[in-house]
Design an enzyme around this catalytic site. Structure first.
Site, short mmCIF file in Angstrom:
data_model
loop_
_atom_site.label_atom_id
_atom_site.label_comp_id
_atom_site.label_asym_id
_atom_site.label_seq_id
_atom_site.Cartn_x
_atom_site.Cartn_y
_atom_site.Cartn_z
N THR A 182 47.38 42.37 46.17
CA THR A 182 47.31 42.06 44.74
C THR A 182 48.47 41.89 43.89
O THR A 182 49.42 42.52 44.20
CB THR A 182 46.38 43.13 43.94
OG1 THR A 182 46.03 42.92 42.61
CG2 THR A 182 46.84 44.56 44.21
N GLU A 327 41.19 45.81 44.51
CA GLU A 327 40.96 47.23 44.85
C GLU A 327 39.56 47.50 45.16
O GLU A 327 39.27 48.73 45.61
CB GLU A 327 41.80 48.14 43.92
CG GLU A 327 43.25 48.05 44.06
CD GLU A 327 43.70 47.01 43.10
OE1 GLU A 327 43.06 45.78 42.82
OE2 GLU A 327 44.86 47.19 42.42
N LYS A 436 47.12 36.53 33.35
CA LYS A 436 46.48 35.92 34.35
C LYS A 436 46.10 34.46 33.88
O LYS A 436 45.39 34.28 32.79
CB LYS A 436 44.98 36.79 34.55
CG LYS A 436 44.63 36.71 35.94
CD LYS A 436 43.23 37.46 36.23
CE LYS A 436 43.13 37.59 37.69
NZ LYS A 436 42.05 38.56 37.96
N TRP A 441 47.64 35.52 39.00
CA TRP A 441 48.52 36.34 38.23
C TRP A 441 49.81 35.65 38.23
O TRP A 441 50.28 35.15 39.10
CB TRP A 441 48.72 37.56 39.15
CG TRP A 441 47.44 38.69 39.02
CD1 TRP A 441 46.69 38.94 39.86
CD2 TRP A 441 46.84 39.24 37.94
NE1 TRP A 441 45.67 39.85 39.68
CE2 TRP A 441 45.55 39.95 38.27
CE3 TRP A 441 47.25 39.45 36.43
CZ2 TRP A 441 44.88 40.76 37.57
CZ3 TRP A 441 46.53 40.21 35.65
CH2 TRP A 441 45.41 40.86 36.08
P1 AMP Z 1 42.10 40.57 41.27
O1 AMP Z 1 42.84 42.14 41.69
O2 AMP Z 1 43.33 39.88 41.20
O3 AMP Z 1 40.97 40.43 41.58
O4 AMP Z 1 42.21 41.28 39.55
C1 AMP Z 1 41.56 42.13 38.71
C2 AMP Z 1 41.66 42.07 37.54
O5 AMP Z 1 41.30 40.95 37.05
C3 AMP Z 1 40.97 43.26 36.76
O6 AMP Z 1 41.58 44.42 36.88
C4 AMP Z 1 40.87 42.60 35.25
O7 AMP Z 1 42.20 42.88 34.64
C5 AMP Z 1 40.61 41.20 35.83
N1 AMP Z 1 39.34 40.77 35.60
C6 AMP Z 1 38.47 40.64 36.73
N2 AMP Z 1 37.20 39.97 36.16
C7 AMP Z 1 37.23 40.29 34.92
C8 AMP Z 1 36.28 39.89 33.87
N3 AMP Z 1 35.10 39.35 34.21
N4 AMP Z 1 36.82 39.77 32.67
C9 AMP Z 1 37.82 40.08 32.21
N5 AMP Z 1 39.04 40.48 33.16
C10 AMP Z 1 38.65 40.50 34.30
#
Ligand code: AMP
Length: 550
Positions: A182, A327, A436, A441
């Protein structure tokens, strides 16, 4: 009491090949459209497992993929973990030095790479010979090998062994089976390992109605890349359901997505909001038959209410807003309506569907405010903590992050949320200092450190500013050395960053300020800037400033 076997991935494919042998797996590839069945796929997966044996890849190896969404990539999804190895999917959109770090840190023994990504992998390779230290072999996903410095290299079709059967081992459920890094973090990307059991549990978690509601009759097209947390677990779960798979291939654009929905009669698809905003734009100018499409799961970033409504009103497509993290394998919550809510007035109903939703069965959460757990009143907020059978308990080789990000078996998500009286979670802020953009990211800290290395800059900070298409884009705030500033410095800063970062990481705007607001402890106070610049107009980002996949 435990079951007679461990919770592992192989039975999902065994069942699909036996019970749904003729169900199709379709893929757009660089060679055109490919079409196969579970029965034939199962034989190819056995050939892949035999090939890994023949190539001397150890059972304990981590095997990396640097690929888009297609059937060959999907073959690694069962071929690698079911022989006992660990499938490590790598995001090719990351800056070179992140890819380099990730491959070295994971010590991948073998890398599968798409022909169109060979050049990116070469430029991320550690030394002039195009080699990463641990990688012993590269396999290009096709039937020939382009000119490359990767060495030794072979093509996938020659790599596959002839033997179409494999003596699949009975694996321990604790055995590592997958890995993703991540970048939603300050500092270096963090590895998250998945075991046979966590992947099994996530598969079973997203299958039912309270998850993503996947059925044998579904035709599922994961637009979410397979390097993003295993395409949200869809390749494994669709197999478990016996559904038809449709893979959209390298860098699909809205026209590719619309054509595949129409031609393959896709019923369910999934991806980040930017993709679905792009498809809506496309549909305004072009005709496409979306009549087969029933549901779109949108996650990775917040789905705007207008988007949810537009798909429903104009195309009769239900949007399911979902939340998760690398995670959490990743799917952990989905904004399903509760019984009775369907008949609510549209606006009231959509206020629920726009939230990140209800936690999936099997998981637990709590929200920690400054004075302990917050009440579920939709107003108080705090950090979301979560735990469950498909939530990780540690980062790979990162004891310092384990110290801060886990408490008594709970994962601290870094998402700041409210919970309403009906239990719907809603993200209202992010504790993590990252941006994001289009579901990918960007590290604000890395950018500001790089900008501060410029001789004419005394201080710099980077924040994410809301953006209609990309949800967020980076904007830099710079205190210039006395007597400099303006256009030339902005161009200089972008040139400086372009040396180490892809185009889509570069700030869309550089704002010159007298000083950057600071907190009582002397840190940059980004909250002040975020509030002040929430409506900051950024000119349209040029297309090449976006992640390629979008
Ligand atoms: P990743 O590990 O790259 O999948 O990113 C996870 C993070 O993306 C989460 O902790 C959130 O901050 C953001 N995220 C994921 N899904 C959503 C959603 N439906 N709405 C807003 N933020 C989201």
């Amino acid at each position: 009491m435990v079951g007679t076997t461990d919770q592992t991935l192989r039975p999902f494919l065994w069942r699909a090949a036996k019970l749904y042998p003729d169900r199709e797996i379709v893929s757009r590839t660089h060679e055109g459209l490919s079409r196969t069945t579970y029965a034939a796929y199962d034989r190819r997966v056995a050939r892949l497992a035999n090939a890994l044996d023949d190539a001397g890849v150890s059972r304990d190896a981590r095997v990396g993929t640097f690929c888009w969404n297609h059937t060959r990539h999907f073959e690694t999804y069962f071929g690698v973990p079911c022989r006992g190895s660990q499938l490590h999917t790598i995001n090719p959109l990351l800056p070179d030095h992140h890819v380099q770090y990730i491959v070295e840190n994971a010590a991948d023994e073998l890398l599968f790479v798409d022909p169109s990504l060979v050049e990116s992998l070469e430029s991320a390779a550690t030394d002039a010979d195009g080699a990463f230290d641990a990688v012993e072999q590269f396999v290009v996903m096709g039937s020939d090998v382009p000119e490359t410095s990767l060495d030794p290299v072979t093509d996938y079709e020659s790599f596959l062994a002839d033997d179409e059967t494999y003596d699949w081992p009975d694996l321990d459920e604790e055995r590592p089976a997958g890995m993703c890094y991540t970048s939603g973090t300050t500092g270096k990307p963090k590895g998250v390992e998945y075991s046979q059991q966590t992947m099994w549990a996530h598969t079973m978690g997203i299958l039912p109605e309270a998850g993503l509601d996947l059925r044998a009759s579904d035709v599922v097209m994961p637009v979410v890349p397979m390097f993003h947390v295993m395409a949200w677990g869809l390749p494994h779960a669709v197999t478990a359901a016996g559904g038809k798979h449709v893979y959209p291939g390298p860098a699909p654009d809205p026209a590719d997505i619309a054509r595949l929905i129409e031609d393959e009669r896709v019923t369910f698809t999934a991806g980040v909001p930017t993709v679905w905003l792009g498809l809506l734009d496309y549909l305004e100018e072009n005709d496409a038959d979306l009549s087969s499409l029933e549901r779109i799961a949108i996650g990775g970033a917040a789905a705007p209410e207008s988007l949810i409504r537009e798909y429903e009103e104009s195309y009769d497509v239900q949007v399911l807003h979902a939340w998760g993290m690398t995670e959490t394998s990743p799917v952990a919550a989905a904004a399903h309506l509760k019984p009775g809510m369907e008949s609510w007035p549209a606006e009231k109903r959509d206020r629920k569907r726009v939230k990140q939703g209800l936690v999936l069965p099997g998981l637990e959460f709590k929200v920690m405010g400054e004075e302990g757990e917050i009440p579920w009143n939709g107003e108080d907020f705090g950090e979301l903590w979560i735990r469950g059978p498909w939530v990780t308990t540690e980062y790979f080789g990162r004891p310092e992050a384990n110290e801060t990000d886990f408490v008594d078996g709970w994962l601290k998500t870094g998402d700041v949320v409210t919970v309403d009286p009906e239990g719907y979670i809603q993200i209202v802020d992010r504790a993590k200092d990252v941006i994001k953009s289009g579901g990918e990211w960007i590290s604000s800290q890395e950018l500001e450190n790089a900008i501060m290395a410029h001789d004419d800059v005394t201080e710099a900070t980077v924040i994410g500013v809301p953006h209609e298409k990309w949800q967020e884009r980076p904007v830099a705030f710079v205190v210039a050395r006395e007597g400099v500033g303006g256009g030339p410095l902005m161009a200089d800063i972008r040139d400086l960053l372009a040396e180490d970062y892809p185009e889509w990481w570069l700030p869309d705007d550089v704002v010159y300020v007298e000083s950057i607001p600071k907190t009582a402890t002397g840190k940059f106070d980004k909250k002040v800037l975020r509030d002040e610049y929430a409506d900051h107009e950024i000119d349209d980002v040029p297309e090449e400033a976006a992640p390629e996949e979008e």
